[in-house]
Design an enzyme around this catalytic site. Structure first.
Site, PDB file in Angstrom:
ATOM      1  N   LYS A 145       0.866  -1.197  -0.001  1.00  0.00           N
ATOM      2  CA  LYS A 145       0.007  -0.050   0.058  1.00  0.00           C
ATOM      3  C   LYS A 145       0.878   1.292  -0.022  1.00  0.00           C
ATOM      4  CE  LYS A 145      -1.814   1.965   3.890  1.00  0.00           C
ATOM      5  NZ  LYS A 145      -1.637   3.162   4.157  1.00  0.00           N
ATOM      6  N   ASN A 146       1.904   1.260   0.982  1.00  0.00           N
ATOM      7  CA  ASN A 146       2.626   2.399   1.162  1.00  0.00           C
ATOM      8  C   ASN A 146       3.689   2.612  -0.007  1.00  0.00           C
ATOM      9  OD1 ASN A 146       1.309   3.062   3.470  1.00  0.00           O
ATOM     10  ND2 ASN A 146       2.737   2.796   4.639  1.00  0.00           N
ATOM     11  N   ARG A 185      -5.075  10.317   3.879  1.00  0.00           N
ATOM     12  CA  ARG A 185      -4.277  11.298   4.054  1.00  0.00           C
ATOM     13  C   ARG A 185      -2.822  11.349   2.989  1.00  0.00           C
ATOM     14  NH1 ARG A 185      -3.495  13.680   8.264  1.00  0.00           N
ATOM     15  NH2 ARG A 185      -1.199  13.572   7.779  1.00  0.00           N
ATOM     16  N   CYS A 208      -6.414  12.998  12.910  1.00  0.00           N
ATOM     17  CA  CYS A 208      -6.950  11.420  12.257  1.00  0.00           C
ATOM     18  C   CYS A 208      -6.996  10.705  13.590  1.00  0.00           C
ATOM     19  CB  CYS A 208      -6.323  10.924  11.288  1.00  0.00           C
ATOM     20  SG  CYS A 208      -4.541  10.207  11.775  1.00  0.00           S
ATOM     21  N   ARG A 216      -0.860  14.543  13.096  1.00  0.00           N
ATOM     22  CA  ARG A 216      -0.148  14.590  11.545  1.00  0.00           C
ATOM     23  C   ARG A 216      -0.308  15.634  10.701  1.00  0.00           C
ATOM     24  NH1 ARG A 216      -2.015   8.316   9.716  1.00  0.00           N
ATOM     25  NH2 ARG A 216      -0.199   8.459   8.487  1.00  0.00           N
ATOM     26  N   ASP A 265       3.492   0.920  12.302  1.00  0.00           N
ATOM     27  CA  ASP A 265       2.590   0.092  11.530  1.00  0.00           C
ATOM     28  C   ASP A 265       2.213  -1.279  12.318  1.00  0.00           C
ATOM     29  OD1 ASP A 265       1.535   2.191  10.478  1.00  0.00           O
ATOM     30  OD2 ASP A 265       2.358   1.803   8.465  1.00  0.00           O
ATOM     31  N   VAL A 297       6.606   7.441  17.288  1.00  0.00           N
ATOM     32  CA  VAL A 297       6.197   7.970  16.043  1.00  0.00           C
ATOM     33  C   VAL A 297       5.007   8.726  16.140  1.00  0.00           C
ATOM     34  CG1 VAL A 297       5.815   7.635  13.431  1.00  0.00           C
ATOM     35  CG2 VAL A 297       7.470   6.061  14.767  1.00  0.00           C
ATOM     36  N   ARG A 312      -9.033  -0.685   3.920  1.00  0.00           N
ATOM     37  CA  ARG A 312      -8.055   0.659   3.181  1.00  0.00           C
ATOM     38  C   ARG A 312      -6.629  -0.069   2.606  1.00  0.00           C
ATOM     39  NH1 ARG A 312      -6.780   4.591   6.997  1.00  0.00           N
ATOM     40  NH2 ARG A 312      -5.551   5.098   5.230  1.00  0.00           N
TER      41      ARG A 312
HETATM   42  C1  UD1 Z   1       3.535   7.087   6.615  1.00  0.00           C
HETATM   43  C2  UD1 Z   1       2.989   5.783   6.186  1.00  0.00           C
HETATM   44  C3  UD1 Z   1       2.058   5.215   7.447  1.00  0.00           C
HETATM   45  C4  UD1 Z   1       3.201   5.130   8.688  1.00  0.00           C
HETATM   46  C5  UD1 Z   1       4.081   6.405   8.805  1.00  0.00           C
HETATM   47  C6  UD1 Z   1       5.041   6.288   9.743  1.00  0.00           C
HETATM   48  C7  UD1 Z   1       2.534   6.082   4.015  1.00  0.00           C
HETATM   49  C8  UD1 Z   1       1.217   6.238   3.036  1.00  0.00           C
HETATM   50  N1  UD1 Z   1       1.889   6.063   5.292  1.00  0.00           N
HETATM   51  O1  UD1 Z   1       2.722   8.120   7.065  1.00  0.00           O
HETATM   52  O2  UD1 Z   1       1.629   4.091   7.228  1.00  0.00           O
HETATM   53  O3  UD1 Z   1       2.315   4.804   9.735  1.00  0.00           O
HETATM   54  O4  UD1 Z   1       4.616   6.750   7.721  1.00  0.00           O
HETATM   55  O5  UD1 Z   1       5.733   5.377   9.415  1.00  0.00           O
HETATM   56  O6  UD1 Z   1       3.457   5.819   3.556  1.00  0.00           O
HETATM   57  N2  UD1 Z   1       5.236  14.902  10.983  1.00  0.00           N
HETATM   58  C9  UD1 Z   1       5.377  16.309  10.956  1.00  0.00           C
HETATM   59  N3  UD1 Z   1       5.126  17.372  10.192  1.00  0.00           N
HETATM   60  C10 UD1 Z   1       5.029  16.620   8.581  1.00  0.00           C
HETATM   61  C11 UD1 Z   1       5.062  15.384   8.362  1.00  0.00           C
HETATM   62  C12 UD1 Z   1       5.145  14.474   9.614  1.00  0.00           C
HETATM   63  O7  UD1 Z   1       5.263  16.921  12.300  1.00  0.00           O
HETATM   64  O8  UD1 Z   1       5.070  17.608   7.892  1.00  0.00           O
HETATM   65  C13 UD1 Z   1       5.259  14.072  12.123  1.00  0.00           C
HETATM   66  C14 UD1 Z   1       4.056  13.156  12.051  1.00  0.00           C
HETATM   67  O9  UD1 Z   1       3.006  13.852  12.884  1.00  0.00           O
HETATM   68  C15 UD1 Z   1       4.534  12.129  12.860  1.00  0.00           C
HETATM   69  C16 UD1 Z   1       5.959  11.812  12.270  1.00  0.00           C
HETATM   70  O10 UD1 Z   1       6.170  12.857  11.668  1.00  0.00           O
HETATM   71  O11 UD1 Z   1       4.722  12.182  14.138  1.00  0.00           O
HETATM   72  C17 UD1 Z   1       6.061  10.662  11.166  1.00  0.00           C
HETATM   73  O12 UD1 Z   1       4.876  10.876  10.265  1.00  0.00           O
HETATM   74  P1  UD1 Z   1       5.432  10.523   8.721  1.00  0.00           P
HETATM   75  O13 UD1 Z   1       6.640   9.786   8.394  1.00  0.00           O
HETATM   76  O14 UD1 Z   1       5.009  11.777   7.886  1.00  0.00           O
HETATM   77  O15 UD1 Z   1       3.902   9.537   8.415  1.00  0.00           O
HETATM   78  P2  UD1 Z   1       3.279   9.604   7.077  1.00  0.00           P
HETATM   79  O16 UD1 Z   1       4.050   9.700   6.173  1.00  0.00           O
HETATM   80  O17 UD1 Z   1       1.876  10.392   7.146  1.00  0.00           O
END
Ligand code: UD1
Length: 418
Positions: A22-23, A93, A117, A122, A305, A327, A397
């Protein structure tokens, strides 16, 4: 809302074919927006998030076809709009992944802010700041990110957090920017390498993916390509836990064992017997496992995850264990439901303390997010009696044909209509 009815207590045995990740597929679908030529993607899992992304791309005007083997062909030369509405982004998202490609290729994008969420706030500030550093003009208005750029310029971007989709958005945007972009403290997940492999086939110049420093030299245009996505490491790991929790014997095929070394090590430490061949893994568990301590962190550490699924496993393993979620801020929603099934778990801040119990009992439970649903299904598979998991749309999903795959290996599970 559809529910799953599970009668627990049957050891799972047999073979499971692992689906595409998926990712990986979500950013790769978004990457098709970087080219005017046809991008053909194989090993696409049949998931709700894929359907949502496909709808988003076709709403924007991309021409898309899917064959009976779920090979998806996309041509974005027919794009008419560059708009991702709130209704779509709120259900998934990862829709934010169209921001970088739209801006880099078409110079314009209007993408809804995802909002909070179930697992935390996030934010996407790092996606926005990185694109601004590349010269984009971005304002946030009425809940939308409105972005414009003539041609993005290469930049040095140091991410304070190694965000996965943030790294992907910036990497995709940089492929068409002028000059060199360096992303420091980039995420190192296998899905980042998978996206980079696809982008390289399209003609992008990227080095360092899989490390914390990614360098991209922008090119004027990208071509089409034909690319198969990586197997899903979280689905693989979830089935390993399904075997472990039911004391079963499963062989998982079409997978990539090298992407889940940390999970395999934890399960071996817990007492599981695991045999690895090139693209398959066999797991056999004969007696109750020992509980294992876990701290989630970005790859290559233990994935957030898989936290919920391991809490389910630890809840019926021998001894006391500690699971720290580093995380996301609010990712223990499954715990209260597991407690309703007889688990002994206490939450203290970002730490769950689990005391192994002899067994769980079936109960009606509510899924709150994708991986929480997986953890409740796992608990249901081992619980005495019947478990009904409500709000099962979350599982669709991210897990392809979950009840078909589980039924084939001996589980008693069925979908109840709304
Ligand atoms: C991706 C994965 C999700 C997984 C997560 C962490 C996809 C589609 N989803 O989600 O399955 O659980 O990585 O391995 O690949 N953050 C900020 N600012 C930002 C972006 C992130 O503060 O602009 C923080 C988030 O709140 C979180 C941390 O960074 O605490 C990591 O999040 P992130 O790696 O961005 O997760 P996703 O990419 O949304």
């Amino acid at each position: 809302m559809e529910k799953l009815l599970i009668s627990g207590g049957k050891p799972l045995k047999g073979e499971v074919r692992i689906s595409g990740a998926k990712n990986s597929v979500l950013p790769i679908l978004a990457a098709s927006l970087l080219s005017d030529e046809e991008v053909i993607i194989g090993n696409v899992p049949h998931l709700q998030d894929v359907t949502t992304t496909i709808s988003l791309l076709t709403e924007m005007g991309a021409t898309l076809s899917i064959d009976e083997k779920m090979k998806v062909s996309i041509n974005s030369s027919s794009m008419k709009s560059f708009y991702a509405p709130y209704e779509m982004v709120k259900t998934m998202r990862a829709s934010i992944l169209v921001l970088g490609p739209l801006l880099a290729h078409f110079g314009i994008a209007k993408v809804s802010l995802p909002g909070g969420c179930a697992i935390g706030s996030r934010p996407v500030n790092l996606h926005i700041e990185g694109l601004k550093a590349m010269g984009a003009n971005i304002k946030v208005e009425d809940g939308y990110i409105i972005a414009k750029a003539k041609r993005l310029k290469g930049a040095k971007i140091s991410l304070p957090i190694a965000t996965v989709t943030g790294t992907e958005n910036l990497m995709m945007a940089a492929t068409l920017a002028s000059g060199k972009t360096v992303i420091k403290n980039a995420a190192k997940e296998p899905e980042i390498i998978d996206l980079a492999n696809c982008l390289r086939l399209m003609g992008a110049s990227i080095e360092g993916d899989g490390t914390s420093d990614i360098t991209i030299i922008g090119v004027k245009k990208l071509s089409g390509c034909n690319y198969d996505v990586l197997p899903d490491r979280i689905e693989t790991a979830t089935f390993l836990v399904a075997a472990a929790i039911t004391k079963g014997n499963l062989t998982l095929t079409h997978t990539r064992p090298d992407t889940i070394k940390v999970i395999i090590n934890k399960l071996r430490k817990a007492g599981a017997q695991i045999l690895i061949k090139n693209d398959s893994i066999n797991i056999e568990v004969k007696s109750q496992l020992n509980a294992v301590n876990i701290i989630t962190n970005p790859y290559p550490d233990f994935p957030t995850d898989m936290q919920a699924q391991f809490i389910a496993l630890n809840s019926i393993s021998k001894g006391k264990s500690k699971v720290v979620e580093s995380v996301f801020e609010n990712r223990f929603m499954h715990v209260q439901e597991l407690v309703r099934m007889g688990a002994d778990i206490e939450i203290n801040g970002n730490t769950a303390i689990i005391k192994g119990v002899k067994g769980l009992t079936g109960a009606p439970v509510m899924a709150t997010d994708l991986r929480a649903s997986a953890s409740l299904i796992l608990a249901g598979l081992v619980a005495k009696g019947e478990t009904i998991v409500d709000r099962i749309y979350h599982i669709d999903r991210g897990y392809e044909c979950i009840e078909e795959k589980l039924t084939k290996i001996g589980a008693s599970i069925k979908r109840l209509p709304q």
